[in-house]
Design an enzyme around this catalytic site. Structure first.
Site, PDB file in Angstrom:
ATOM      1  CG  ASP A  34      22.556  -8.130 -39.347  1.00  0.00           C
ATOM      2  OD1 ASP A  34      22.500  -8.749 -38.271  1.00  0.00           O
ATOM      3  OD2 ASP A  34      21.956  -7.062 -39.546  1.00  0.00           O
ATOM      4  N   GLY A  35      22.112 -11.387 -39.269  1.00  0.00           N
ATOM      5  CA  GLY A  35      20.945 -12.266 -39.375  1.00  0.00           C
ATOM      6  C   GLY A  35      21.128 -13.653 -38.785  1.00  0.00           C
ATOM      7  CG  HIS A  51      25.875 -16.282 -32.766  1.00  0.00           C
ATOM      8  ND1 HIS A  51      25.632 -15.210 -33.581  1.00  0.00           N
ATOM      9  CD2 HIS A  51      25.334 -15.955 -31.562  1.00  0.00           C
ATOM     10  CE1 HIS A  51      24.970 -14.282 -32.906  1.00  0.00           C
ATOM     11  NE2 HIS A  51      24.771 -14.712 -31.683  1.00  0.00           N
ATOM     12  CG  LEU A 145      41.529 -14.380 -48.777  1.00  0.00           C
ATOM     13  CD1 LEU A 145      40.931 -13.294 -49.663  1.00  0.00           C
ATOM     14  CD2 LEU A 145      40.462 -15.422 -48.437  1.00  0.00           C
ATOM     15  NE  ARG A 202      23.633  -4.790 -41.625  1.00  0.00           N
ATOM     16  CZ  ARG A 202      23.668  -3.994 -40.569  1.00  0.00           C
ATOM     17  NH1 ARG A 202      24.113  -2.759 -40.688  1.00  0.00           N
ATOM     18  NH2 ARG A 202      23.274  -4.426 -39.384  1.00  0.00           N
TER      19      ARG A 202
HETATM   20  C1  V07 Z   1      31.721 -15.290 -35.183  1.00  0.00           C
HETATM   21  C2  V07 Z   1      30.202 -16.451 -36.820  1.00  0.00           C
HETATM   22  C3  V07 Z   1      29.972 -15.650 -38.051  1.00  0.00           C
HETATM   23  C4  V07 Z   1      28.740 -14.816 -37.995  1.00  0.00           C
HETATM   24  C5  V07 Z   1      28.868 -13.602 -37.134  1.00  0.00           C
HETATM   25  C6  V07 Z   1      28.771 -13.759 -35.641  1.00  0.00           C
HETATM   26  C7  V07 Z   1      29.230 -15.061 -35.059  1.00  0.00           C
HETATM   27  C8  V07 Z   1      34.404 -16.562 -37.080  1.00  0.00           C
HETATM   28  C9  V07 Z   1      35.089 -15.872 -36.110  1.00  0.00           C
HETATM   29  C10 V07 Z   1      36.536 -15.694 -36.008  1.00  0.00           C
HETATM   30  C11 V07 Z   1      37.086 -14.533 -35.482  1.00  0.00           C
HETATM   31  C12 V07 Z   1      38.459 -14.360 -35.400  1.00  0.00           C
HETATM   32  C13 V07 Z   1      39.278 -15.350 -35.882  1.00  0.00           C
HETATM   33  C14 V07 Z   1      38.775 -16.503 -36.421  1.00  0.00           C
HETATM   34  C15 V07 Z   1      37.406 -16.685 -36.479  1.00  0.00           C
HETATM   35  C16 V07 Z   1      34.105 -15.337 -35.280  1.00  0.00           C
HETATM   36  C17 V07 Z   1      33.113 -14.162 -33.579  1.00  0.00           C
HETATM   37  C18 V07 Z   1      31.863 -14.507 -34.056  1.00  0.00           C
HETATM   38  C19 V07 Z   1      33.252 -13.315 -32.368  1.00  0.00           C
HETATM   39  F1  V07 Z   1      40.626 -15.185 -35.839  1.00  0.00           F
HETATM   40  N1  V07 Z   1      33.102 -16.463 -36.880  1.00  0.00           N
HETATM   41  N2  V07 Z   1      32.892 -15.707 -35.785  1.00  0.00           N
HETATM   42  N3  V07 Z   1      34.237 -14.567 -34.192  1.00  0.00           N
HETATM   43  N4  V07 Z   1      30.455 -15.617 -35.667  1.00  0.00           N
END
Ligand code: V07
Length: 254
Positions: A34-35, A51, A145, A202
């Site tokens: 979050d954040g 993001h 992992l 969190r």
């Molecule tokens: C997202 C970056 C991390 C902070 C939270 C919100 C934004 C990595 C993924 C991801 C998801 C599936 C995958 C590989 C990478 C991701 C979303 C948002 C929707 F197989 N970061 N990240 N997916 N954020």
């Protein structure tokens, strides 16, 4: 393993904690990241920049979790509620899995990491789903992992799916009402085959579960920090684990 942890944590930082600090590593850590938006706002940047920066933290924390000997890392990337955000933000978020994997998949493979996804696949754009499924397929034989992304995940939706599947089995005579127990339920959740999280983290000062793994977190240790997710580093993960181990030792003494 012990040598690996000495090397990474640093002997001096571990020794005062005793052997517990290297045994008792949580098997499964789950994180509500979050954040990201708030981090961007404090810097006068668009939410999207938060993001994007959060993605860098995903990489750091994944590598550190692997080095520490954590077996399962579950990250809440996108919730079933996140569809209510502005369309431009949702569109941006849906491109992140592909972007992340384009940059990081090679190194994840080199590190024997298994990519998995937990969530409802139906509503995901095809480019998001195909990028994730390709990563899952390419890493399915890896033995290191397990990096489990909660993507379009919601705990109530997950539990309703499990309940409906159990009810259908009872209705059709495949299962007796009296035989329904924890194991039957757990087997029908999206985490079937994965142990419950030992530790939930969190970030960003919020103290809620927000529809995340409500069945699976029943006995987990909870650890909160005010740090925004894009600022979360290897050190913060170590702090959370040391606190987890301190709690485990205290219960051990009872
Ligand atoms: C997202 C970056 C991390 C902070 C939270 C919100 C934004 C990595 C993924 C991801 C998801 C599936 C995958 C590989 C990478 C991701 C979303 C948002 C929707 F197989 N970061 N990240 N997916 N954020």
């Amino acid at each position: 393993m012990i040598e690996r942890l000495w090397a990474k944590f640093g002997k001096s930082s571990l020794q005062p904690e005793g052997p517990d600090a290297i045994e008792n590593v949580p098997e499964h850590v789950a994180i509500i990241m979050d954040g990201n938006g708030r981090w961007a706002k404090t810097r006068g940047l668009p939410r999207m920049a938060g993001h994007h920066s959060g993605m860098k933290a995903v990489k750091r924390v994944t590598m550190e979790a692997d080095r520490l000997g954590i077996k399962y890392l579950t990250l809440y990337a996108f919730s079933t509620e996140n569809w209510k955000r502005p369309k431009a933000e949702v569109d941006f978020l849906m491109k992140l899995p592909q972007q992340f994997l384009e940059i990081e998949l090679e190194e994840l493979i080199a590190n024997n990491v298994q990519v998995r996804m937990m969530g409802h696949k139906e509503d995901l754009p095809s480019y998001t789903l195909s990028a994730v499924e390709e990563a899952i397929a390419k890493t399915s034989d890896n033995t290191g992992l397990v990096l489990n992304f909660a993507l379009n995940y919601g705990s109530r939706k997950e539990m309703l799916g499990a309940v409906k599947s159990i009810a259908a089995d009872v209705r059709d005579g495949r299962l007796a009402l009296e035989d329904i127990d924890d194991t039957i339920m757990a087997d029908r959740l999206l985490t079937s085959g994965i142990p419950d999280p030992d530790l939930l983290i969190r970030t960003s000062g919020e103290l809620r579960l927000s529809n995340f793994m409500m069945w699976q977190l029943a006995y987990s240790e909870l650890w909160f920090t005010d740090v925004y997710w894009p600022e979360f580093t290897e050190t913060h993960l170590q702090q959370a684990i040391l606190e987890y181990q301190r709690r485990a030792r205290r219960y051990g003494g009872l």
